[in-house]
Design an enzyme around this catalytic site. Structure first.
Site, PDB file in Angstrom:
ATOM      1  N   THR B 152       0.793  -1.356   0.037  1.00 54.06           N
ATOM      2  CA  THR B 152       0.036  -0.078  -0.004  1.00 54.06           C
ATOM      3  C   THR B 152       0.730   1.140   0.175  1.00 54.06           C
ATOM      4  O   THR B 152       1.490   1.497  -1.204  1.00 54.06           O
ATOM      5  CB  THR B 152      -0.991  -0.109   1.160  1.00 54.06           C
ATOM      6  OG1 THR B 152      -0.250  -0.207   2.365  1.00 54.06           O
ATOM      7  CG2 THR B 152      -1.966  -1.043   1.035  1.00 54.06           C
ATOM      8  N   LYS B 174       3.717  -7.033   4.014  1.00 52.68           N
ATOM      9  CA  LYS B 174       3.403  -5.580   3.683  1.00 52.68           C
ATOM     10  C   LYS B 174       3.101  -4.812   5.219  1.00 52.68           C
ATOM     11  O   LYS B 174       2.785  -5.399   6.006  1.00 52.68           O
ATOM     12  CB  LYS B 174       2.158  -5.469   2.916  1.00 52.68           C
ATOM     13  CG  LYS B 174       0.990  -5.799   3.142  1.00 52.68           C
ATOM     14  CD  LYS B 174       0.019  -4.810   4.112  1.00 52.68           C
ATOM     15  CE  LYS B 174       0.105  -3.331   3.318  1.00 52.68           C
ATOM     16  NZ  LYS B 174      -0.682  -2.606   4.450  1.00 52.68           N
ATOM     17  N   THR B 185       0.069  -9.545  12.804  1.00 56.63           N
ATOM     18  CA  THR B 185       0.606  -8.082  12.191  1.00 56.63           C
ATOM     19  C   THR B 185       0.411  -7.873  10.837  1.00 56.63           C
ATOM     20  O   THR B 185       0.334  -8.840  10.139  1.00 56.63           O
ATOM     21  CB  THR B 185       1.881  -7.748  12.608  1.00 56.63           C
ATOM     22  OG1 THR B 185       2.198  -6.735  11.943  1.00 56.63           O
ATOM     23  CG2 THR B 185       2.725  -8.979  11.793  1.00 56.63           C
ATOM     24  N   GLU B 265       6.243   4.535   7.400  1.00 59.41           N
ATOM     25  CA  GLU B 265       5.753   5.933   6.689  1.00 59.41           C
ATOM     26  C   GLU B 265       6.351   7.095   7.316  1.00 59.41           C
ATOM     27  O   GLU B 265       6.381   7.591   8.324  1.00 59.41           O
ATOM     28  CB  GLU B 265       4.124   6.126   6.791  1.00 59.41           C
ATOM     29  CG  GLU B 265       3.405   5.167   6.082  1.00 59.41           C
ATOM     30  CD  GLU B 265       1.872   5.413   6.486  1.00 59.41           C
ATOM     31  OE1 GLU B 265       1.582   5.950   7.298  1.00 59.41           O
ATOM     32  OE2 GLU B 265       1.117   4.819   5.449  1.00 59.41           O
ATOM     33  N   ASN B 384      -0.115  10.776   6.457  1.00 59.84           N
ATOM     34  CA  ASN B 384      -1.374  10.230   7.002  1.00 59.84           C
ATOM     35  C   ASN B 384      -2.301  11.227   7.010  1.00 59.84           C
ATOM     36  O   ASN B 384      -3.474  11.017   7.555  1.00 59.84           O
ATOM     37  CB  ASN B 384      -0.974   9.763   8.376  1.00 59.84           C
ATOM     38  CG  ASN B 384      -0.321   8.369   8.088  1.00 59.84           C
ATOM     39  OD1 ASN B 384      -0.956   7.482   7.780  1.00 59.84           O
ATOM     40  ND2 ASN B 384       0.966   8.366   8.556  1.00 59.84           N
ATOM     41  N   SER B 389      -6.958  10.613   0.372  1.00 60.41           N
ATOM     42  CA  SER B 389      -7.199  11.369  -1.052  1.00 60.41           C
ATOM     43  C   SER B 389      -6.245  10.838  -2.298  1.00 60.41           C
ATOM     44  O   SER B 389      -5.570   9.948  -2.008  1.00 60.41           O
ATOM     45  CB  SER B 389      -6.860  12.882  -0.809  1.00 60.41           C
ATOM     46  OG  SER B 389      -5.816  13.064  -0.275  1.00 60.41           O
TER      47      SER B 389
END
Lengths: 389, 389
Positions: B152, B174, B185, B265, B384, B389
């Site tokens: 993702t 992932k 997880t 991230e 985040n 969007s």
């Protein structure tokens, strides 16, 4: 006008040199009596700062003549030397005012793990004592100065007053980060000229903080230095009904808590998370607080993104009673999720206003609670990655 | 080379159209046998996605022919229709491969609260089936394709292999956000050609995840879709010692978990928080996890600020056994706090390397644990606040 709104109190806020900016960094509030009643609640963080350890000793005998507060250093994790610094500060206040050191509360706020400069603190005691012992100490400006002197990353001072039938309550607060009080919160000093015993003050203060400061959770980080102190001088001669006083005190605490929320570090949204239909009030608080601590939820609000899946993902990690497939969620009045399924389009939600209202209905009872929090922003990260420098 | 490293497995990663970017978004891994042993652990989030609910039913009888995984949508909080979508996906796989739908695991990842397009999923099943049923499905490239298809916000695919005496383990994972697994997880598929029963796999998998994926806490947010699946084909004909297999599996899981941490991230630091001297392993995990969830600590690391007071403020909110005034803390080997007092200067700490090592000694026992986390950065907030969007 803060802590001097109530009769029987004098205050001061001065520069003692702890802040490198040269701004006011030392405050004193003195109870002129005739009563010297007091109540205080302290952080439930198990790592308590030295001023907390000192103040808890002082409260063993609930008579307090004065409270001093410094910004520019938390005096936490500074060992025996740090405790001596707090003790010596109380002794200096006692000498200055002609009272017992055992009746002097001390609060500190700022960076953890650095020794405070005792000479600077003594300068603060001397200079603030000068004002507190004079007529100027009871002025509106003196209360405002004290509210300024306790600021750290706060951008504005927080003050509130409330007038009952013949008596007044006034308060000041500081706090912009590490804003997730447990039992007590931040540094708050509240004064009243009502005639109330320390026991009555304690009852009222615990009732008020439980539903105000304890419902504020800006960043999930509980401070080592939180303290809320309520002092009564009795100078009005008015003895209010305890229930009426508690209601008024609660309203004043709520006002101060909301001022803290609005000035939270880097925040661009004030978020009110209300849980309804909970099996217990504890469950409602648990669910709302869990959501308030989800960084993904908080970052989404910063991005004006009504990402309600992140609300439910957080709810699922709470231990409250609920059926995961019978929850309703609304964002600013738009029912985005009903009975665990998508309802109205998330595109109908407007998150551009600063105030955001999240409603979570658990369908598991009749209890409710609201937690006040903030979003997770670039500015929050920036301010808190540069705080020590 | 991921899940096709072990003999007896074929795989595929294809484009079915769920991702608006046109990238691969559907993966299939098929167990060619002769054994069809399987074990799986699932998220402990109480709000579970539909594929989790389906997969838990499948695992009631631990025989699995294939697992399919889609990115581009979590199929969580999508109600009865969402569950039907998962069920229909399994039925389509069953028809394609000539197996029972009750032996087909399904995993999904992506945005919560949106329905998945079943027609696109069926396209994914058809196209990935084509490859899985062909010789190309057992190639190294097929495993790599599958690892790509489950990404993702991951910037790189996560793959690992390990070779024992005559047998092989391969895996893919992932996960870049909502990275705080409980029990299981993220999405992880591990294959082996060792000869092991489902019961043996379960024992090995629970032992391995407990000290690997369960020790990863990047952002404190637990997913609704976490699943780790371990399948054995027995194609090597080798029956390893369970202890030796478990050790090798644990090492592979650790490798995948660290790959997840490194690609979290927006992260600019990989932080290893090790607690020693704990009264119990649970206490060590509790303290390390509590620190890993302090936004103030994480923002300080982003700013290369060795603000150890924030470590102790977080420790103080844990429920572990410790004496607040007898804790040692070090940052990258510099003892900044010893016995609750400042020790070496924080200016000696260099936090510019990406790897950060925090050591917390509780002096309360002999147990230890490490939690792997990341810092709180502008990029984390940015990614985040714009995810949907």
């Amino acid at each position: 006008m803060s802590v001097t709104a109530a009769a029987g109190f004098s205050a001061a806020g001065v520069v003692c040199g702890l802040k490198s900016t040269g701004k006011k960094d030392f405050a004193m509030v003195r109870n002129l009596g005739p009563l010297k009643s007091v109540a205080a609640v302290f952080t439930s963080n198990r790592c308590k700062a030295n001023p907390i350890l000192w103040s808890q000793q002082v409260m063993a005998d609930p008579v307090v003549e004065a409270i001093v507060l410094n910004s520019g250093g938390a005096n936490c994790y500074t060992g025996a030397r740090g405790f001596q610094t707090t003790h010596a500060t109380a002794e200096a206040v006692a000498e200055r005012l002609g009272v017992s050191a055992g009746d002097v509360l001390v609060c500190s706020t700022g960076l953890i793990g650095e020794q405070l400069d005792l000479d600077k603190l003594k300068t603060g005691v001397w200079d603030s004592g000068l004002e507190v012992l004079s007529d100027a100490g009871t002025s509106e400006q003196a209360g405002i100065d004290a509210a300024h002197a306790i600021m750290t990353t706060d951008s504005v001072p927080k003050m509130s007053t409330s007038t009952g039938a013949g008596y007044t309550i006034g308060g000041m607060a500081k706090g912009a980060g590490m804003l997730a009080p447990g039992l007590a919160t931040m540094l708050v000093v509240i004064t009243t000229d009502a005639v109330l015993t320390s026991e009555q003050l304690d009852t009222a203060l615990r009732a008020a903080t439980r539903v105000t400061f304890d419902r504020l959770d800006s960043d999930g980080c509980m401070s080592t230095n939180d303290q809320v102190t309520l002092m009564a001088s009795g100078a009005s001669g008015v003895e209010p009904e305890l229930a009426e006083f508690t209601a008024r005190l609660t309203e004043l605490c709520r006002d101060l808590a909301i001022q803290l929320q609005k000035d939270a570090e880097g925040a661009s949204h004030n978020i009110h998370i209300t849980v309804t239909g909970a099996a217990s009030e504890d469950d409602a608080v648990d669910v709302a607080r869990t959501v308030s601590r989800s960084n993904l939820f908080k970052a989404a609000i910063f991005g004006n993104d009504p990402n309600w899946g992140r609300v439910l993902a957080a709810v699922g990690t709470s231990s409250a009673v609920f059926d995961p497939y019978n929850i309703d969620v609304s964002f600013n009045g738009v029912a985005v999720c009903t009975a665990g399924e998508p309802d109205q389009s998330r595109e109908l939600v407007d998150l551009t206003p600063r105030e955001v209202d999240i409603q979570i209905e658990l369908h598991s009872g009749t209890e409710t609670a609201t937690i006040w929090t903030n979003d997770l922003t670039h500015d929050y990260v920036h301010e808190n990655s540069a705080y020590a420098s």
